[in-house]
Design an enzyme around this catalytic site. Structure first.
Site, PDB file in Angstrom:
ATOM      1  N   HIS A 307       0.858  -1.184   0.000  1.00 55.25           N
ATOM      2  CA  HIS A 307       0.000   0.000   0.000  1.00 55.25           C
ATOM      3  C   HIS A 307       0.893   1.232   0.000  1.00 55.25           C
ATOM      4  O   HIS A 307       1.948   1.232   0.622  1.00 55.25           O
ATOM      5  CB  HIS A 307      -0.906   0.016   1.248  1.00 55.25           C
ATOM      6  CG  HIS A 307      -2.066   0.933   1.089  1.00 55.25           C
ATOM      7  ND1 HIS A 307      -1.983   2.277   1.351  1.00 55.25           N
ATOM      8  CD2 HIS A 307      -3.316   0.695   0.638  1.00 55.25           C
ATOM      9  CE1 HIS A 307      -3.152   2.826   1.078  1.00 55.25           C
ATOM     10  NE2 HIS A 307      -3.982   1.893   0.639  1.00 55.25           N
ATOM     11  N   ASP A 365      -8.032  -5.346   0.289  1.00 58.42           N
ATOM     12  CA  ASP A 365      -8.553  -6.097  -0.855  1.00 58.42           C
ATOM     13  C   ASP A 365      -8.098  -7.546  -0.882  1.00 58.42           C
ATOM     14  O   ASP A 365      -8.623  -8.339  -1.655  1.00 58.42           O
ATOM     15  CB  ASP A 365      -8.169  -5.399  -2.158  1.00 58.42           C
ATOM     16  CG  ASP A 365      -9.051  -4.193  -2.383  1.00 58.42           C
ATOM     17  OD1 ASP A 365     -10.184  -4.223  -1.904  1.00 58.42           O
ATOM     18  OD2 ASP A 365      -8.592  -3.227  -3.008  1.00 58.42           O
TER      19      ASP A 365
HETATM   20  N1  CMC Z   1       4.105  -7.589  -5.064  1.00 57.27           N
HETATM   21  C1  CMC Z   1       5.435  -7.564  -5.270  1.00 57.27           C
HETATM   22  N2  CMC Z   1       6.209  -6.472  -5.109  1.00 57.27           N
HETATM   23  C2  CMC Z   1       5.600  -5.353  -4.724  1.00 57.27           C
HETATM   24  C3  CMC Z   1       4.211  -5.299  -4.488  1.00 57.27           C
HETATM   25  C4  CMC Z   1       3.469  -6.475  -4.659  1.00 57.27           C
HETATM   26  N3  CMC Z   1       2.141  -6.476  -4.453  1.00 57.27           N
HETATM   27  N4  CMC Z   1       3.865  -4.042  -4.122  1.00 57.27           N
HETATM   28  C5  CMC Z   1       4.994  -3.327  -4.128  1.00 57.27           C
HETATM   29  N5  CMC Z   1       6.049  -4.116  -4.474  1.00 57.27           N
HETATM   30  C6  CMC Z   1       7.451  -3.699  -4.553  1.00 57.27           C
HETATM   31  C7  CMC Z   1       7.715  -2.856  -5.793  1.00 57.27           C
HETATM   32  O1  CMC Z   1       8.124  -3.642  -6.880  1.00 57.27           O
HETATM   33  C8  CMC Z   1       8.779  -1.911  -5.303  1.00 57.27           C
HETATM   34  O2  CMC Z   1       9.999  -2.603  -5.355  1.00 57.27           O
HETATM   35  P1  CMC Z   1      11.376  -1.773  -5.691  1.00 57.27           P
HETATM   36  O3  CMC Z   1      11.530  -0.784  -4.567  1.00 57.27           O
HETATM   37  O4  CMC Z   1      12.432  -2.842  -5.678  1.00 57.27           O
HETATM   38  O5  CMC Z   1      11.163  -1.143  -7.020  1.00 57.27           O
HETATM   39  C9  CMC Z   1       8.448  -1.692  -3.828  1.00 57.27           C
HETATM   40  O6  CMC Z   1       7.705  -2.851  -3.429  1.00 57.27           O
HETATM   41  C10 CMC Z   1       7.615  -0.443  -3.570  1.00 57.27           C
HETATM   42  O7  CMC Z   1       6.431  -0.522  -4.395  1.00 57.27           O
HETATM   43  P2  CMC Z   1       5.840   0.681  -5.223  1.00 57.27           P
HETATM   44  O8  CMC Z   1       5.127   0.134  -6.400  1.00 57.27           O
HETATM   45  O9  CMC Z   1       6.903   1.693  -5.465  1.00 57.27           O
HETATM   46  O10 CMC Z   1       4.816   1.246  -4.172  1.00 57.27           O
HETATM   47  P3  CMC Z   1       3.582   2.184  -4.494  1.00 57.27           P
HETATM   48  O11 CMC Z   1       3.268   2.890  -3.239  1.00 57.27           O
HETATM   49  O12 CMC Z   1       3.829   2.989  -5.720  1.00 57.27           O
HETATM   50  O13 CMC Z   1       2.412   1.128  -4.859  1.00 57.27           O
HETATM   51  C11 CMC Z   1       0.584  -0.372  -4.663  1.00 57.27           C
HETATM   52  C12 CMC Z   1       1.435   0.717  -3.960  1.00 57.27           C
HETATM   53  C13 CMC Z   1      -0.627  -0.675  -3.782  1.00 57.27           C
HETATM   54  C14 CMC Z   1       0.094   0.166  -6.006  1.00 57.27           C
HETATM   55  C15 CMC Z   1       1.451  -1.634  -4.863  1.00 57.27           C
HETATM   56  O14 CMC Z   1       1.888  -2.119  -3.617  1.00 57.27           O
HETATM   57  C16 CMC Z   1       0.699  -2.727  -5.643  1.00 57.27           C
HETATM   58  O15 CMC Z   1       0.704  -2.717  -6.873  1.00 57.27           O
HETATM   59  N6  CMC Z   1       0.053  -3.696  -4.902  1.00 57.27           N
HETATM   60  C17 CMC Z   1      -0.760  -4.697  -5.559  1.00 57.27           C
HETATM   61  C18 CMC Z   1      -2.104  -4.090  -5.954  1.00 57.27           C
HETATM   62  C19 CMC Z   1      -3.027  -3.885  -4.754  1.00 57.27           C
HETATM   63  O16 CMC Z   1      -3.188  -4.769  -3.920  1.00 57.27           O
HETATM   64  N7  CMC Z   1      -3.676  -2.714  -4.713  1.00 57.27           N
HETATM   65  C20 CMC Z   1      -4.692  -2.411  -3.714  1.00 57.27           C
HETATM   66  C21 CMC Z   1      -4.294  -1.309  -2.796  1.00 57.27           C
HETATM   67  S1  CMC Z   1      -5.431  -1.235  -1.383  1.00 57.27           S
HETATM   68  C22 CMC Z   1      -6.912  -0.690  -2.060  1.00 57.27           C
HETATM   69  C23 CMC Z   1      -6.874   0.734  -2.419  1.00 57.27           C
HETATM   70  O17 CMC Z   1      -6.725   1.567  -1.525  1.00 57.27           O
HETATM   71  O18 CMC Z   1      -7.032   1.028  -3.608  1.00 57.27           O
END
Ligand code: CMC
Length: 431
Positions: A307, A365
């Site tokens: 998140h 989720d």
């Molecule tokens: N699986 C594997 N690696 C992950 C995941 C995951 N679900 N989420 C983040 N990472 C890694 C990502 O690759 C990155 O690695 P690095 O630093 O080596 O590049 C690191 O963790 C930080 O992730 P980020 O993408 O920079 O973080 P963000 O804040 O931009 O993204 C997120 C947050 C929720 C979009 C992401 O964690 C994700 O895609 N999760 C899966 C989708 C999901 O479950 N979304 C629902 C969120 S809760 C409902 C809502 O509020 O909408």
């Protein structure tokens, strides 16, 4: 808001004191509004990781401590003692209602559930297999064509009427989309039922036989809607605020929010979690998928994990996990293996160094889809359910944005990285 200053010194030694604003909770913010005028530079923050886009009195999140509060009330207390309708009143009006205020609000929502018959005919135009989120955003956008007499954002009465219509009619629109998908007749709302009972009736009743509403199902839905009701400046809420900041009518702003919610990184994640669990299929495959999620060359991510704000745990996930047990014990025997698989996946990920180091925990989720499925709601409707819960948050934020005397059209700037100036080349001379 009390003020202090943050001194910024540019490479040529010019300094600028930027005001610091203190909220009631959470980090201070540096007010950079004068930066371009004074120093000729913009701030740069793709994805708004360190940027507050507005001030707001509605919802507070502390991602490190796993705190979520609506109007100052911890979500755990609201989940235990309140109802979605009461929480909706709280979000919209800022205070918990008295018994009379709650009864009046509940009555208003119950008596605005019907759609204009012309709007219902819209559904005849969609393909039988249209995604319900596509129908939801289209039909909500079209509400401005039906209710254009009450979209004057300056008029508090119009703002109230709009708020009631969105909250009351979204389940009806969702049910019409669902019935179209499954080829069943639309069931008109029943105003003698409460919000979640009525939704279950419109989704699952058929004219041919009586339908008995399961109180556990209604309770589970109510809880999910409370947990999804607001989440400060998330992607869809920011979209609603941004679209609304131009003075666009509020139904269009909500339709834009629905479109933003649909993405798999946001509200589409609950649908993606179920698809992922089905793809994993069996506990013996968990290791393979964990490795895929960690592989930078593989686009696969563990859906329902991670998140932007919560870096410790998602308080909504803790509450919902318990509800999962309750619902599955009562309703969902056939889904128990899927839940068991989810719990096993959760344990493997929580003990894995990659997930531990990056603070990736299950989010709301990860579990919500399992509950929806146990309630008999198909996967393609999961994000629609999220939208119903979140609609009140979007509405509260639109109301706050539109009544902010300091409000301006949202218009970010950019770091331009395209071609420097060049002269037009005649087509005959181009290579
Ligand atoms: N699986 C594997 N690696 C992950 C995941 C995951 N679900 N989420 C983040 N990472 C890694 C990502 O690759 C990155 O690695 P690095 O630093 O080596 O590049 C690191 O963790 C930080 O992730 P980020 O993408 O920079 O973080 P963000 O804040 O931009 O993204 C997120 C947050 C929720 C979009 C992401 O964690 C994700 O895609 N999760 C899966 C989708 C999901 O479950 N979304 C629902 C969120 S809760 C409902 C809502 O509020 O909408």
């Amino acid at each position: 808001m009390s003020q202090d200053a943050f001194r910024l010194t540019s490479p040529d030694g010019k300094s600028l004191d930027l005001p610091i604003h203190r909220g009631t909770c959470g980090p201070d913010v540096i007010d950079v509004a004068t930066l371009y005028r004074e120093q000729g530079v913009f701030t740069y923050d793709p994805g708004f990781v360190s940027t507050g886009s507005c001030s707001s009195d509605i919802t507070f999140i502390d991602g490190e401590k796993g705190i979520l509060m609506y109007r100052g009330y911890p979500v755990e207390q609201l989940a235990e003692h309140s109802s979605f309708i009461e929480v909706s009143y709280l979000l919209l009006h800022g205070e918990l209602p008295t018994a009379e205020q709650l009864a009046a609000f509940d009555r208003t929502i119950r008596t605005h559930t019907m759609l204009n018959e012309g709007m219902l005919r819209f559904f005849n135009g969609f393909r039988y297999d249209a995604h319900p989120m596509a129908m939801l955003s289209a039909v909500v956008g079209s509400m401005s064509a039906y209710y254009h007499d009450t979209t004057n954002a300056e008029d508090p009465e119009h703002r109230d009427i709009f708020s009631h219509r969105i909250l009351a009619k979204l389940p009806t629109i969702a049910a019409a989309a669902y019935k179209l998908n499954i080829g069943q007749p639309f069931m008109y709302p029943r105003n003698d039922l409460n919000y979640c009972e009525n939704l279950l009736h419109m989704f699952f009743a058929v004219p041919a036989e009586p339908y008995e509403i399961d109180p556990i199902a209604a309770e589970a839905l109510d809880l999910l809607f409370i947990l999804h009701a607001d989440h400060e400046q998330n992607c869809s809420t920011s979209t609603v605020r941004m679209a609304g900041s131009s003075g666009a009518n509020p139904y269009s702003a909500i339709a834009a929010g629905i479109a933003a919610l649909w993405g798999p990184a946001h509200g589409g994640a609950n649908e993606a979690v179920l698809s992922m669990l089905e793809e994993i299929g069996h506990a013996k495959n968990i290791g393979k998928y964990i490795e895929k999620a960690k592989d930078k060359n593989d686009p696969f991510r563990l859906m329902g994990f991670g998140h932007r704000v919560y870096k410790n745990f998602d308080p909504r996930a803790t509450i919902i996990r318990e509800m999962c047990h309750k619902v599955l014990a009562k309703l969902g025997r056939k889904d128990t293996p899927l839940f068991d698989l989810a719990l096993e996946l959760e344990q493997v990920a929580l003990n894995d160094d990659y997930f531990k180091q990056k603070n990736l925990y299950p989010n709301v989720d990860f579990y919500s889809g399992i509950i929806y499925r146990a309630l008999g709601i198909p996967t393609s409707m999961f994000t629609v359910m999220f939208a119903i819960g979140r609609s009140v948050g979007w509405t509260a934020h639109w109301r706050e944005m539109i009544s902010d005397p300091k409000g301006k059209i949202a218009r970010p700037r950019q770091l331009y990285t395209g071609s420097p100036p060049r002269d037009y080349v005649d087509i005959a001379q181009r290579k």
